[in-house]
Motif scaffolding. Sequence first.
Motif, PDB file in Angstrom:
ATOM      1  N   THR A  79       0.833  -1.209   0.000  1.00 34.09           N
ATOM      2  CA  THR A  79       0.000   0.000   0.000  1.00 34.09           C
ATOM      3  C   THR A  79       0.865   1.256   0.000  1.00 34.09           C
ATOM      4  O   THR A  79       0.627   2.195  -0.757  1.00 34.09           O
ATOM      5  N   LYS A  80       1.920   1.250   0.821  1.00 30.13           N
ATOM      6  CA  LYS A  80       2.774   2.441   0.927  1.00 30.13           C
ATOM      7  C   LYS A  80       3.544   2.674  -0.373  1.00 30.13           C
ATOM      8  O   LYS A  80       3.687   3.802  -0.827  1.00 30.13           O
ATOM      9  N   LEU A  81       4.021   1.567  -0.983  1.00 28.02           N
ATOM     10  CA  LEU A  81       4.757   1.705  -2.252  1.00 28.02           C
ATOM     11  C   LEU A  81       3.817   2.159  -3.373  1.00 28.02           C
ATOM     12  O   LEU A  81       4.182   2.995  -4.192  1.00 28.02           O
ATOM     13  N   ASP A 133      12.213  14.911  16.461  1.00 26.29           N
ATOM     14  CA  ASP A 133      11.818  15.064  17.859  1.00 26.29           C
ATOM     15  C   ASP A 133      10.447  15.737  17.952  1.00 26.29           C
ATOM     16  O   ASP A 133      10.343  16.967  17.962  1.00 26.29           O
ATOM     17  N   TYR A 134       9.422  14.905  18.026  1.00 25.62           N
ATOM     18  CA  TYR A 134       8.061  15.427  18.175  1.00 25.62           C
ATOM     19  C   TYR A 134       7.713  15.662  19.635  1.00 25.62           C
ATOM     20  O   TYR A 134       6.551  15.865  19.960  1.00 25.62           O
ATOM     21  N   ILE A 135       8.725  15.608  20.530  1.00 23.16           N
ATOM     22  CA  ILE A 135       8.464  16.036  21.910  1.00 23.16           C
ATOM     23  C   ILE A 135       8.771  17.536  21.979  1.00 23.16           C
ATOM     24  O   ILE A 135       7.977  18.315  22.492  1.00 23.16           O
ATOM     25  N   PRO A 138       5.735  19.040  18.941  1.00 26.64           N
ATOM     26  CA  PRO A 138       4.648  18.069  18.701  1.00 26.64           C
ATOM     27  C   PRO A 138       3.982  18.288  17.340  1.00 26.64           C
ATOM     28  O   PRO A 138       4.020  19.403  16.809  1.00 26.64           O
ATOM     29  N   LYS A 139       3.422  17.207  16.787  1.00 31.44           N
ATOM     30  CA  LYS A 139       2.683  17.329  15.525  1.00 31.44           C
ATOM     31  C   LYS A 139       1.410  18.154  15.770  1.00 31.44           C
ATOM     32  O   LYS A 139       0.942  18.220  16.913  1.00 31.44           O
ATOM     33  N   PRO A 140       0.805  18.710  14.722  1.00 30.87           N
ATOM     34  CA  PRO A 140      -0.426  19.495  14.909  1.00 30.87           C
ATOM     35  C   PRO A 140      -1.515  18.715  15.632  1.00 30.87           C
ATOM     36  O   PRO A 140      -2.315  19.282  16.384  1.00 30.87           O
ATOM     37  N   SER A 141      -1.516  17.402  15.471  1.00 27.58           N
ATOM     38  CA  SER A 141      -2.523  16.574  16.151  1.00 27.58           C
ATOM     39  C   SER A 141      -2.337  16.568  17.664  1.00 27.58           C
ATOM     40  O   SER A 141      -3.255  16.234  18.415  1.00 27.58           O
ATOM     41  N   GLY A 142      -1.102  16.901  18.099  1.00 30.50           N
ATOM     42  CA  GLY A 142      -0.772  16.800  19.523  1.00 30.50           C
ATOM     43  C   GLY A 142       0.190  15.645  19.782  1.00 30.50           C
ATOM     44  O   GLY A 142       0.696  15.480  20.894  1.00 30.50           O
ATOM     45  N   TYR A 143       0.441  14.842  18.736  1.00 28.63           N
ATOM     46  CA  TYR A 143       1.290  13.638  18.854  1.00 28.63           C
ATOM     47  C   TYR A 143       2.697  13.971  19.326  1.00 28.63           C
ATOM     48  O   TYR A 143       3.342  14.864  18.790  1.00 28.63           O
ATOM     49  N   ARG A 144       3.155  13.240  20.331  1.00 29.94           N
ATOM     50  CA  ARG A 144       4.521  13.416  20.839  1.00 29.94           C
ATOM     51  C   ARG A 144       5.244  12.084  20.888  1.00 29.94           C
ATOM     52  O   ARG A 144       4.658  11.074  21.278  1.00 29.94           O
ATOM     53  N   VAL A 146       9.722  10.546  19.980  1.00 27.07           N
ATOM     54  CA  VAL A 146      10.951  10.821  19.233  1.00 27.07           C
ATOM     55  C   VAL A 146      11.125   9.681  18.234  1.00 27.07           C
ATOM     56  O   VAL A 146      11.153   8.511  18.629  1.00 27.07           O
ATOM     57  N   HIS A 147      11.184  10.022  16.951  1.00 32.88           N
ATOM     58  CA  HIS A 147      11.346   9.008  15.908  1.00 32.88           C
ATOM     59  C   HIS A 147      12.792   9.009  15.424  1.00 32.88           C
ATOM     60  O   HIS A 147      13.303  10.039  14.993  1.00 32.88           O
ATOM     61  N   VAL A 148      13.411   7.846  15.484  1.00 36.26           N
ATOM     62  CA  VAL A 148      14.820   7.753  15.089  1.00 36.26           C
ATOM     63  C   VAL A 148      14.957   6.694  14.004  1.00 36.26           C
ATOM     64  O   VAL A 148      14.411   5.594  14.132  1.00 36.26           O
ATOM     65  N   TRP A 177      -1.810   8.226  25.008  1.00 32.35           N
ATOM     66  CA  TRP A 177      -2.500   9.198  24.145  1.00 32.35           C
ATOM     67  C   TRP A 177      -2.499   8.719  22.689  1.00 32.35           C
ATOM     68  O   TRP A 177      -3.544   8.710  22.031  1.00 32.35           O
ATOM     69  N   ALA A 178      -1.318   8.305  22.196  1.00 34.69           N
ATOM     70  CA  ALA A 178      -1.189   7.927  20.774  1.00 34.69           C
ATOM     71  C   ALA A 178      -2.077   6.719  20.454  1.00 34.69           C
ATOM     72  O   ALA A 178      -2.700   6.667  19.397  1.00 34.69           O
ATOM     73  N   SER A 179      -2.140   5.761  21.386  1.00 33.16           N
ATOM     74  CA  SER A 179      -2.952   4.558  21.134  1.00 33.16           C
ATOM     75  C   SER A 179      -4.433   4.914  21.051  1.00 33.16           C
ATOM     76  O   SER A 179      -5.131   4.468  20.141  1.00 33.16           O
ATOM     77  N   LEU A 180      -4.879   5.722  21.995  1.00 33.77           N
ATOM     78  CA  LEU A 180      -6.305   6.084  21.995  1.00 33.77           C
ATOM     79  C   LEU A 180      -6.658   6.978  20.814  1.00 33.77           C
ATOM     80  O   LEU A 180      -7.676   6.790  20.146  1.00 33.77           O
ATOM     81  N   GLU A 181      -5.771   7.939  20.532  1.00 30.91           N
ATOM     82  CA  GLU A 181      -6.039   8.867  19.425  1.00 30.91           C
ATOM     83  C   GLU A 181      -6.060   8.100  18.106  1.00 30.91           C
ATOM     84  O   GLU A 181      -6.914   8.324  17.259  1.00 30.91           O
ATOM     85  N   HIS A 182      -5.118   7.187  17.955  1.00 32.91           N
ATOM     86  CA  HIS A 182      -5.071   6.384  16.733  1.00 32.91           C
ATOM     87  C   HIS A 182      -6.348   5.564  16.598  1.00 32.91           C
ATOM     88  O   HIS A 182      -6.936   5.473  15.526  1.00 32.91           O
TER      89      HIS A 182
HETATM   90  P1  GTP Z   1       4.626   7.465   7.505  1.00 33.57           P
HETATM   91  O1  GTP Z   1       4.337   7.329   6.058  1.00 33.57           O
HETATM   92  O2  GTP Z   1       3.453   7.008   8.341  1.00 33.57           O
HETATM   93  O3  GTP Z   1       5.932   6.863   7.944  1.00 33.57           O
HETATM   94  O4  GTP Z   1       4.692   9.028   7.689  1.00 33.57           O
HETATM   95  P2  GTP Z   1       5.890   9.994   8.058  1.00 33.57           P
HETATM   96  O5  GTP Z   1       7.206   9.358   7.853  1.00 33.57           O
HETATM   97  O6  GTP Z   1       5.636  11.302   7.435  1.00 33.57           O
HETATM   98  O7  GTP Z   1       5.567  10.180   9.542  1.00 33.57           O
HETATM   99  P3  GTP Z   1       6.379   9.874  10.834  1.00 33.57           P
HETATM  100  O8  GTP Z   1       7.544   9.002  10.564  1.00 33.57           O
HETATM  101  O9  GTP Z   1       6.596  11.167  11.449  1.00 33.57           O
HETATM  102  O10 GTP Z   1       5.279   9.085  11.659  1.00 33.57           O
HETATM  103  C1  GTP Z   1       4.814   7.849  11.297  1.00 33.57           C
HETATM  104  C2  GTP Z   1       4.314   7.049  12.514  1.00 33.57           C
HETATM  105  O11 GTP Z   1       4.226   7.866  13.674  1.00 33.57           O
HETATM  106  C3  GTP Z   1       2.927   6.528  12.325  1.00 33.57           C
HETATM  107  O12 GTP Z   1       2.956   5.257  11.751  1.00 33.57           O
HETATM  108  C4  GTP Z   1       2.377   6.484  13.746  1.00 33.57           C
HETATM  109  O13 GTP Z   1       2.860   5.338  14.430  1.00 33.57           O
HETATM  110  C5  GTP Z   1       3.043   7.679  14.387  1.00 33.57           C
HETATM  111  N1  GTP Z   1       2.257   8.927  14.295  1.00 33.57           N
HETATM  112  C6  GTP Z   1       2.594  10.030  13.589  1.00 33.57           C
HETATM  113  N2  GTP Z   1       1.687  10.994  13.751  1.00 33.57           N
HETATM  114  C7  GTP Z   1       0.740  10.525  14.585  1.00 33.57           C
HETATM  115  C8  GTP Z   1      -0.481  11.069  15.146  1.00 33.57           C
HETATM  116  O14 GTP Z   1      -0.888  12.201  14.896  1.00 33.57           O
HETATM  117  N3  GTP Z   1      -1.192  10.243  15.973  1.00 33.57           N
HETATM  118  C9  GTP Z   1      -0.769   8.988  16.287  1.00 33.57           C
HETATM  119  N4  GTP Z   1      -1.539   8.272  17.114  1.00 33.57           N
HETATM  120  N5  GTP Z   1       0.352   8.446  15.771  1.00 33.57           N
HETATM  121  C10 GTP Z   1       1.100   9.198  14.936  1.00 33.57           C
END
Ligand code: GTP
Length: 223
Positions: A79-81, A133-135, A138-144, A146-148, A177-182
């Motif tokens: 799907t992503k590809l 560093d989304y801490i 944070p993303k506009p959604s509020g998501y926090r 750190v993605h490495v 928060w992320a689990s519930l929001e997702h």
């Molecule tokens: P992807 O195509 O999903 O990899 O997008 P990206 O690379 O632009 O985004 P990023 O790597 O920043 O975030 C991807 C992952 O972070 C998602 O698969 C979720 O696990 C998590 N994530 C990012 N934003 C949100 C959010 O607003 N809410 C929640 N619950 N999870 C988020």
Amino acid sequence: MRSETAEARQLLTTNSPTLTVESLEAYQSLMIYYQSAIDEVETKLKIIDRELNNNEIIGRTNTIHNIQCRVKSFKSLITKLEKRDVAFTAENASKELTDIAGIRVICAYVDDIYMVLKSLSQQADVAIIEVKDYIKEPKPSGYRSVHVILEVPVFFLKETKYIKVEVQFRTIAMDYWASLEHGLRYKHDVPDTTLTKRLEATATLISELEEEMLSIRKGIEGE
Ligand code: GTP
Ligand code: MG
């Protein structure tokens, strides 16, 4: 691993005319590489955690609360590809995607995240490719979180492969928060901006709660 393969096989028989048995074989070989990279990084994290738990200065046993690992499913890969107009091959997937191997590290406190990340990045065979560093922001959604994205060498019979792994660091509260929001967004669009704003506000509340917990912890530790 077995269920992913079953899902892939079903996808192959029911769905896309462009997917062949070779696609499934390619996915299976990718799984071996990426699962091995996950195992390497997970072991590193467990070793860091073991040492921290035994550290008199830290004096806590819950620095890393939980580690979750997954290899991206065949369906999500395709799907992503597809979204990027790229055909599924093992080579394309490895070139295009950085989150085929995913690890989520759930820590107790925010400062634990940076301590574990620092320790991991100091290891000679770990190359840090990217830190988001989304801490701090944070993303506009509020998501926090750190993605490495990091890269580790994995030693196979005939070759050494350098494999990327995406590690998401969160606290227990951020994960709540992320689990519930997702869960909420997964089933429903949230068209109402008031509800979106309220969701974001809950993220701010959680962040304040975390700061207070950290401050209490530091008070107890006498810092
Ligand atoms: P992807 O195509 O999903 O990899 O997008 P990206 O690379 O632009 O985004 P990023 O790597 O920043 O975030 C991807 C992952 O972070 C998602 O698969 C979720 O696990 C998590 N994530 C990012 N934003 C949100 C959010 O607003 N809410 C929640 N619950 N999870 C988020
Ligand atoms: Mg991503």
